[in-house]
Design a protein around this motif. Structure first.
Motif, mmCIF file in Angstrom:
data_model
loop_
_atom_site.group_PDB
_atom_site.id
_atom_site.type_symbol
_atom_site.label_atom_id
_atom_site.label_comp_id
_atom_site.label_asym_id
_atom_site.label_seq_id
_atom_site.Cartn_x
_atom_site.Cartn_y
_atom_site.Cartn_z
ATOM 1 N N UNK A 29 0.833 -1.206 0.000
ATOM 2 C CA UNK A 29 0.000 0.000 0.000
ATOM 3 C C UNK A 29 0.865 1.252 0.000
ATOM 4 N N UNK A 30 1.892 1.258 0.811
ATOM 5 C CA UNK A 30 2.753 2.431 0.991
ATOM 6 C C UNK A 30 3.397 2.870 -0.323
ATOM 7 N N UNK A 45 -2.178 -3.426 -5.960
ATOM 8 C CA UNK A 45 -2.694 -4.321 -7.001
ATOM 9 C C UNK A 45 -2.055 -5.700 -6.932
ATOM 10 N N UNK A 46 -0.927 -5.823 -6.246
ATOM 11 C CA UNK A 46 -0.241 -7.113 -6.141
ATOM 12 C C UNK A 46 -0.918 -7.927 -5.040
ATOM 13 N N UNK A 47 -1.427 -9.110 -5.354
ATOM 14 C CA UNK A 47 -2.171 -9.882 -4.350
ATOM 15 C C UNK A 47 -1.265 -10.527 -3.317
ATOM 16 N N UNK A 49 -2.549 -0.950 6.603
ATOM 17 C CA UNK A 49 -3.025 -1.126 5.228
ATOM 18 C C UNK A 49 -4.524 -0.897 5.096
ATOM 19 N N UNK A 50 -4.910 -0.465 3.919
ATOM 20 C CA UNK A 50 -6.335 -0.410 3.588
ATOM 21 C C UNK A 50 -6.734 -1.605 2.731
ATOM 22 N N UNK A 51 -5.757 -2.234 2.086
ATOM 23 C CA UNK A 51 -6.042 -3.412 1.269
ATOM 24 C C UNK A 51 -6.131 -4.656 2.144
ATOM 25 N N UNK A 53 11.115 9.525 -2.123
ATOM 26 C CA UNK A 53 10.054 8.639 -2.604
ATOM 27 C C UNK A 53 9.551 7.773 -1.451
ATOM 28 N N UNK A 54 8.341 7.248 -1.541
ATOM 29 C CA UNK A 54 7.870 6.352 -0.475
ATOM 30 C C UNK A 54 8.829 5.190 -0.218
#
Length: 330
Positions: free
Chosen positions: A66-67, A72-74, A112-114, A228-229
Motif C-alpha cells: 500500500x505504501x 494491485x499485487x495480491x 493497510x487499507x487493502x 520517494x515512499x
C-alpha cells in the motif's frame, strides 16, 4: 539461470516472480524492490510464519505494498507453523521490539487499507504453477514451509519453475544458533524438502554472502534523500537494522539487509559470486538442527544441488536500491 527475453519493441520482458516472505524489515525492502523494478513482474506475494507471526507478517506485507502504491499485487496468507515441528517461537532469541530486534512487530508505516486474498498461499502456488504457460521464478526469503507444502501436494511443480532464489543458511556464518541461520532453522524439514526437490536451478543466498553486502548509515541518508515512499521507508527499515546490529551483533554503522540481495540478484546476477555445490540440511542433531551442510570439498562424490553464493558486491547493491527506489515518484 533466467535470461531476459525481448518484447517486439526491443524492451526486456519482465521476469515473472512469486515472493515468499515473513515480512520484517529486510523482507520489506525486498518486496519494494521486486514490486518497483521494471524488469520484475511480481505476480503475487505469499506470507509465512517467521520473523513475526503469520498475521503480522501478512499485515506488514500489505502495509508495504500500500505504501508504495502497489496494492494491485495480491497477498496470500500461508502457513502459521512449520511443516513438522510444534511450538515454533515466532519471536526467536530476542525480545520483540527490544533494541536488539532488527524487525520489531508492526512496520513503522501506516496500517493497510487493502486486504489479503481468501485463497491461501499453498493453493495459490499449486494452482499458479500448474496452470502457467511460462516458467516462473520462486523467491523464498523466509522459512520454506509454503514451498515445501506445495511440493508435497504436487512434486511436478518443479517443472514450472526456472529458478528458485532462496535466502537462507550459512557456511562460515550463523545467527540463531552457533551453526544455523534463522530461515532454515525455523523449518528445517521444509528447507530439506525444497533443496532435494530437483529444481532445474536453485540459488542459495546464505549469510556468508549477505554479510558482505552491508548497507550503511550513509546509504540510508541517500535513500531518505530520494524523497520517494520506497526510499524513505527503506531508510527507516535499514536504520532500525543498523541500530539492532550495533547493539547485539556486529557494531559499526552498517547492517546486512539479507532478503533484498535475492531480489536484486534477479536483475543483476553479477551481484553474487556462486559455486555449484551439494547442500543438505541437518534435521536431526540437537546441537546443529537447521545447519546447512555445504560440501566445498573438491573431490566430493555428492551431486551438487545448489548454486551457493559466497560473495556479494555491496556497492552494486546500494546502486540498485537507489536506482530502483529513486525512479518512482512519491
Amino acid at each position: 539461470m533466467w535470461v531476459s527475453a525481448l518484447a517486439q519493441n526491443g524492451d526486456p520482458v519482465a521476469r515473472k516472480i512469486i515472493l515468499d516472505v515473513d515480512t520484517g524489515t529486510d523482507d520489506a525492502v525486498a518486496i519494494m524492490f521486486a514490486a518497483l523494478h521494471p524488469e520484475l513482474d511480481l505476480i503475487g506475494v505469499t506470507t509465512v510464519n517467521g520473523n513475526v507471526p503469520l498475521a503480522r507478517t501478512t499485515d506488514n506485507t500489505l502495509r508495504v505494498l500500500d505504501w508504495i502504491g502497489r496494492s494491485d499485487i495480491p497477498v496470500f496468507p500461508g502457513l502459521a507453523r512449520p511443516i513438522a515441528r510444534r511450538g515454533f517461537p515466532a519471536s526467536r532469541h530476542f525480545g520483540r521490539d527490544s533494541d536488539d530486534d532488527p524487525h520489531g512487530s508492526a512496520l513503522p508505516i501506516p496500517e493497510p487499507s487493502s486486504k489479503a486474498q481468501d485463497t491461501g498461499a499453498v493453493e495459490f502456488l499449486v494452482e499458479t504453477l500448474r496452470s502457467t504457460t511460462e516458467q516462473l521464478t520462486l523467491v523464498p526469503v523466509g522459512p520454506m514451509s509454503n514451498i515445501a507444502t506445495a511440493l508435497a501436494v504436487d512434486p511436478s511443480l518443479t517443472e514450472a519453475v526456472d529458478e528458485v532464489v532462496a535466502m537462507g543458511g550459512g557456511h562460515a556464518v550463523a545467527n540463531v544458533t552457533a551453526s544455523a541461520e534463522f530461515n532454515i532453522w525455523a523449518d528445517p524439514e521444509a528447507a530439506a524438502l525444497v533443496l532435494s526437490a530437483g529444481f532445474g536451478r536453485l540459488t542459495l543466498v546464505p549469510l556468508d554472502a549477505t554479510h558482505q553486502a552491508l548497507v550503511t548509515e550513509e546509504d540510508c541518508a541517500a535513500l531518505d534523500a530520494l524523497g520517494t515512499p520506497a526510499g524513505v521507508a527503506a531508510s527507516r527499515f535499514v536504520s532500525r537494522r543498523i541500530a539492532a546490529y550495533r547493539t547485539a551483533v556486529e557494531g559499526g554503522n552498517a547492517a546486512p539487509v539479507h532478503d533484498v540481495v535475492c531480489t536484486a540478484y534477479l536483475v543483476r546476477p553479477d551481484l553474487l559470486t556462486t559455486r555449484h555445490l551439494p547442500v543438505e540440511v541437518d534435521t536431526a542433531s540437537p546441537l546443529t538442527i537447521g545447519r546447512t551442510v555445504i560440501d566445498t570439498r573438491p573431490g566430493s562424490s555428492l551431486d551438487p544441488n545448489a548454486h551457493v553464493a559466497f560473495g556479494a558486491d555491496a556497492r552494486l547493491l546500494t546502486e540498485l536500491l537507489l536506482g530502483t527506489f529513486g525512479a518512482v515518484s512519491g
